[in-house]
Scaffold this motif. Sequence first.
Motif, PDB file in Angstrom:
ATOM      1  N   UNK A   1      13.850  44.112  83.323  1.00  0.00           N
ATOM      2  CA  UNK A   1      14.718  43.355  84.224  1.00  0.00           C
ATOM      3  C   UNK A   1      13.997  42.970  85.502  1.00  0.00           C
ATOM      4  N   UNK A   2      14.391  41.813  86.060  1.00  0.00           N
ATOM      5  CA  UNK A   2      14.022  41.476  87.415  1.00  0.00           C
ATOM      6  C   UNK A   2      14.946  42.192  88.383  1.00  0.00           C
ATOM      7  N   UNK A   3      14.719  42.024  89.684  1.00  0.00           N
ATOM      8  CA  UNK A   3      15.532  42.749  90.653  1.00  0.00           C
ATOM      9  C   UNK A   3      16.809  42.028  91.046  1.00  0.00           C
TER      10      UNK A   3
ATOM     11  N   UNK B   1      26.235  40.241  87.493  1.00  0.00           N
ATOM     12  CA  UNK B   1      26.792  41.519  87.925  1.00  0.00           C
ATOM     13  C   UNK B   1      27.651  41.330  89.179  1.00  0.00           C
TER      14      UNK B   1
ATOM     15  N   UNK C   1      29.147  46.954  85.924  1.00  0.00           N
ATOM     16  CA  UNK C   1      27.876  46.857  85.239  1.00  0.00           C
ATOM     17  C   UNK C   1      27.506  45.407  84.967  1.00  0.00           C
ATOM     18  N   UNK C   2      26.229  45.141  84.677  1.00  0.00           N
ATOM     19  CA  UNK C   2      25.816  43.777  84.314  1.00  0.00           C
ATOM     20  C   UNK C   2      26.525  43.315  83.047  1.00  0.00           C
TER      21      UNK C   2
ATOM     22  N   UNK D   1      20.705  38.788  87.030  1.00  0.00           N
ATOM     23  CA  UNK D   1      19.471  39.442  86.607  1.00  0.00           C
ATOM     24  C   UNK D   1      18.840  38.677  85.455  1.00  0.00           C
TER      25      UNK D   1
ATOM     26  N   UNK E   1      14.362  46.197  77.232  1.00  0.00           N
ATOM     27  CA  UNK E   1      14.462  45.076  78.155  1.00  0.00           C
ATOM     28  C   UNK E   1      13.786  45.387  79.468  1.00  0.00           C
TER      29      UNK E   1
ATOM     30  N   UNK F   1      21.806  38.158  82.934  1.00  0.00           N
ATOM     31  CA  UNK F   1      22.989  38.974  83.092  1.00  0.00           C
ATOM     32  C   UNK F   1      23.575  38.684  84.466  1.00  0.00           C
TER      33      UNK F   1
ATOM     34  N   UNK G   1      16.923  36.790  78.693  1.00  0.00           N
ATOM     35  CA  UNK G   1      18.367  36.869  78.881  1.00  0.00           C
ATOM     36  C   UNK G   1      18.685  36.778  80.366  1.00  0.00           C
TER      37      UNK G   1
ATOM     38  N   UNK H   1      26.384  40.281  79.975  1.00  0.00           N
ATOM     39  CA  UNK H   1      25.528  39.278  79.361  1.00  0.00           C
ATOM     40  C   UNK H   1      26.074  37.874  79.601  1.00  0.00           C
TER      41      UNK H   1
END
Lengths: 112, 113
Positions: free
Chosen positions: B103-105, B38, B43-44, B89, B101, B36, B34, B46
Amino acid sequence: DTAVSQTPKYLVTQMGNDKSIKCEQNLGHDTMYWYKQDSKKFLKIMFSYNNKELIINETVPNRFSPKSPDKAHLNLHINSLELGDSAVYFCASSQGRKDTQYFGPGTRLTVL
Amino acid sequence: DQQVKQNSPSLSVQEGRISILNCDYTNSMFDYFLWYKKYPAEGPTFLISISSIKDKNEDGRFTVFLNKSAKHLSLHIVPSQPGDSAVYFCAASEGAGNNRLAFGKGNQVVVIP
């Protein structure tokens, strides 16, 4: 008509205190989450509840205790706050165990 | 151990051009991915997702490409608009029904008008 809301938005407190962050969703979802975004910007899951039942509990100090009084609410209580707890905490929700999670705006916690 | 990696933390692009964001993962069990988006103080949200049975998914200006053998995915935004300026993200999970999930940074994108 905010889908996922969190209170407070900002929280500044002293080390050793106990604080709570509240989360509410009006999407009718049955699964809710808490994430922590640390200073390095990584988003990491802490807890997940499905129908008020704890289904994910990552390696989080037991000073952190989530509570889900009903499907629409998931609160996070933190005891004996430490400097390292300073972060942005995000609440999220989804319908069932699907991956489209809807996030709240975040609570920036600063521990002095 | 970071299972989802986003290098090149920031990207600047002219309005109307293509933005390409890259994401690499290490867990071969990941099969659902996925993106996201931000904005600051929010908040993030989708954006788009892709299952491992596909190699491309498109939604309007956003396309995600998946290269399973390379454990790599990318997000293309064409054409880029100033409102696309945000942090993006990448996230992954083992199975579409798994809500854990990773997540990457994040990648900061700045679209210059």
